[in-house]
Design a protein around this motif. Structure first.
Motif, PDB file in Angstrom:
ATOM      1  N   CYS A  87     -87.875  24.205 -45.445  1.00  0.00           N
ATOM      2  CA  CYS A  87     -87.565  23.020 -44.649  1.00  0.00           C
ATOM      3  C   CYS A  87     -86.689  22.049 -45.440  1.00  0.00           C
ATOM      4  O   CYS A  87     -86.641  22.093 -46.665  1.00  0.00           O
ATOM      5  CB  CYS A  87     -88.861  22.307 -44.274  1.00  0.00           C
ATOM      6  SG  CYS A  87     -90.051  23.349 -43.414  1.00  0.00           S
ATOM      7  N   ILE A  88     -86.050  21.152 -44.733  1.00  0.00           N
ATOM      8  CA  ILE A  88     -85.303  20.063 -45.349  1.00  0.00           C
ATOM      9  C   ILE A  88     -86.314  19.058 -45.902  1.00  0.00           C
ATOM     10  O   ILE A  88     -87.308  18.748 -45.250  1.00  0.00           O
ATOM     11  CB  ILE A  88     -84.372  19.385 -44.323  1.00  0.00           C
ATOM     12  CG1 ILE A  88     -83.410  20.401 -43.711  1.00  0.00           C
ATOM     13  CG2 ILE A  88     -83.636  18.214 -44.944  1.00  0.00           C
ATOM     14  CD1 ILE A  88     -82.503  21.089 -44.700  1.00  0.00           C
ATOM     15  N   ALA A  89     -86.060  18.547 -47.089  1.00  0.00           N
ATOM     16  CA  ALA A  89     -86.990  17.605 -47.717  1.00  0.00           C
ATOM     17  C   ALA A  89     -86.222  16.616 -48.578  1.00  0.00           C
ATOM     18  O   ALA A  89     -85.095  16.875 -48.996  1.00  0.00           O
ATOM     19  CB  ALA A  89     -88.010  18.362 -48.566  1.00  0.00           C
ATOM     20  N   GLY A  90     -86.853  15.480 -48.834  1.00  0.00           N
ATOM     21  CA  GLY A  90     -86.254  14.489 -49.710  1.00  0.00           C
ATOM     22  C   GLY A  90     -87.150  13.289 -49.895  1.00  0.00           C
ATOM     23  O   GLY A  90     -88.173  13.140 -49.218  1.00  0.00           O
ATOM     24  N   PHE A  91     -86.757  12.435 -50.805  1.00  0.00           N
ATOM     25  CA  PHE A  91     -87.541  11.246 -51.128  1.00  0.00           C
ATOM     26  C   PHE A  91     -87.322  10.136 -50.116  1.00  0.00           C
ATOM     27  O   PHE A  91     -86.217   9.968 -49.591  1.00  0.00           O
ATOM     28  CB  PHE A  91     -87.176  10.730 -52.523  1.00  0.00           C
ATOM     29  CG  PHE A  91     -87.623  11.641 -53.619  1.00  0.00           C
ATOM     30  CD1 PHE A  91     -88.934  11.619 -54.071  1.00  0.00           C
ATOM     31  CD2 PHE A  91     -86.736  12.543 -54.197  1.00  0.00           C
ATOM     32  CE1 PHE A  91     -89.351  12.470 -55.081  1.00  0.00           C
ATOM     33  CE2 PHE A  91     -87.142  13.401 -55.207  1.00  0.00           C
ATOM     34  CZ  PHE A  91     -88.455  13.364 -55.645  1.00  0.00           C
ATOM     35  N   PRO A 104     -93.380   8.987 -52.358  1.00  0.00           N
ATOM     36  CA  PRO A 104     -93.443   9.600 -51.035  1.00  0.00           C
ATOM     37  C   PRO A 104     -92.176  10.409 -50.742  1.00  0.00           C
ATOM     38  O   PRO A 104     -91.066   9.982 -51.040  1.00  0.00           O
ATOM     39  CB  PRO A 104     -93.570   8.409 -50.084  1.00  0.00           C
ATOM     40  CG  PRO A 104     -93.030   7.250 -50.837  1.00  0.00           C
ATOM     41  CD  PRO A 104     -93.257   7.533 -52.289  1.00  0.00           C
ATOM     42  N   CYS A 105     -92.386  11.601 -50.201  1.00  0.00           N
ATOM     43  CA  CYS A 105     -91.298  12.493 -49.811  1.00  0.00           C
ATOM     44  C   CYS A 105     -91.546  12.934 -48.371  1.00  0.00           C
ATOM     45  O   CYS A 105     -92.686  12.977 -47.916  1.00  0.00           O
ATOM     46  CB  CYS A 105     -91.283  13.736 -50.680  1.00  0.00           C
ATOM     47  SG  CYS A 105     -91.054  13.414 -52.415  1.00  0.00           S
ATOM     48  N   VAL A 106     -90.474  13.269 -47.691  1.00  0.00           N
ATOM     49  CA  VAL A 106     -90.602  13.839 -46.349  1.00  0.00           C
ATOM     50  C   VAL A 106     -90.163  15.290 -46.399  1.00  0.00           C
ATOM     51  O   VAL A 106     -89.319  15.681 -47.207  1.00  0.00           O
ATOM     52  CB  VAL A 106     -89.778  13.061 -45.304  1.00  0.00           C
ATOM     53  CG1 VAL A 106     -90.345  11.660 -45.117  1.00  0.00           C
ATOM     54  CG2 VAL A 106     -88.309  13.010 -45.666  1.00  0.00           C
TER      55      VAL A 106
END
Length: 140
Positions: free
Chosen positions: A47-51, A20-22
């Protein structure tokens, strides 16, 4: 099949694990926070994203990733939708959030540049069909 890949070398079927990432679009009045990521070879702002880390809620991951990568604190984190990328192995959980406080200070290992853009004057962004495009252009 879209859910598995067959390896001709070892004669095995591989099913992806899902991480899952946001991904989050941060809003401040008529501006949005976009960044160029150092891990991508695209010349676009997104956009900013990460795990999502083990034991962490998706909402906390949004707050943490934005703070770590840009120095900005956010509030009013709202889920908007999802998009699956089974290969490599990601389930993108999309959010919007409102600016709370802080000045942009990038995490140089992750981000090449981050800044506020007027929604009526955007730089090059991800292509249509991606959840980032939908967030940036208000389609979700």
């Amino acid at each position: 099949s879209l859910t598995a890949r067959f390896c001709n070398t070892c004669d095995s079927l591989y099913f992806p694990t899902i991480e899952p990432c946001v991904i989050v679009l941060v809003k401040k009045e008529n501006k949005i926070l976009l960044a160029r990521h150092s891990q991508r070879n695209q010349d676009v702002y997104t956009c900013i994203a990460g795990f999502v880390e083990s034991g962490e809620t998706a909402e906390h991951a949004v707050f943490r990733e934005v703070l770590e990568e840009t120095g900005i604190k956010v509030k009013n984190i709202t889920y908007r939708g999802s998009q699956s990328w089974p290969f490599p192995d990601q389930l993108m959980l999309a959010f919007t959030a409102d600016y709370e406080s802080g000045d942009v200070k990038i995490q140089e290992e992750e981000i090449l540049d981050a800044r506020w853009f007027d929604v009526d004057n955007l730089p090059d962004t991800p292509s249509e069909g991606s959840i980032a495009f939908k967030l940036i252009h208000g389609l979700i």
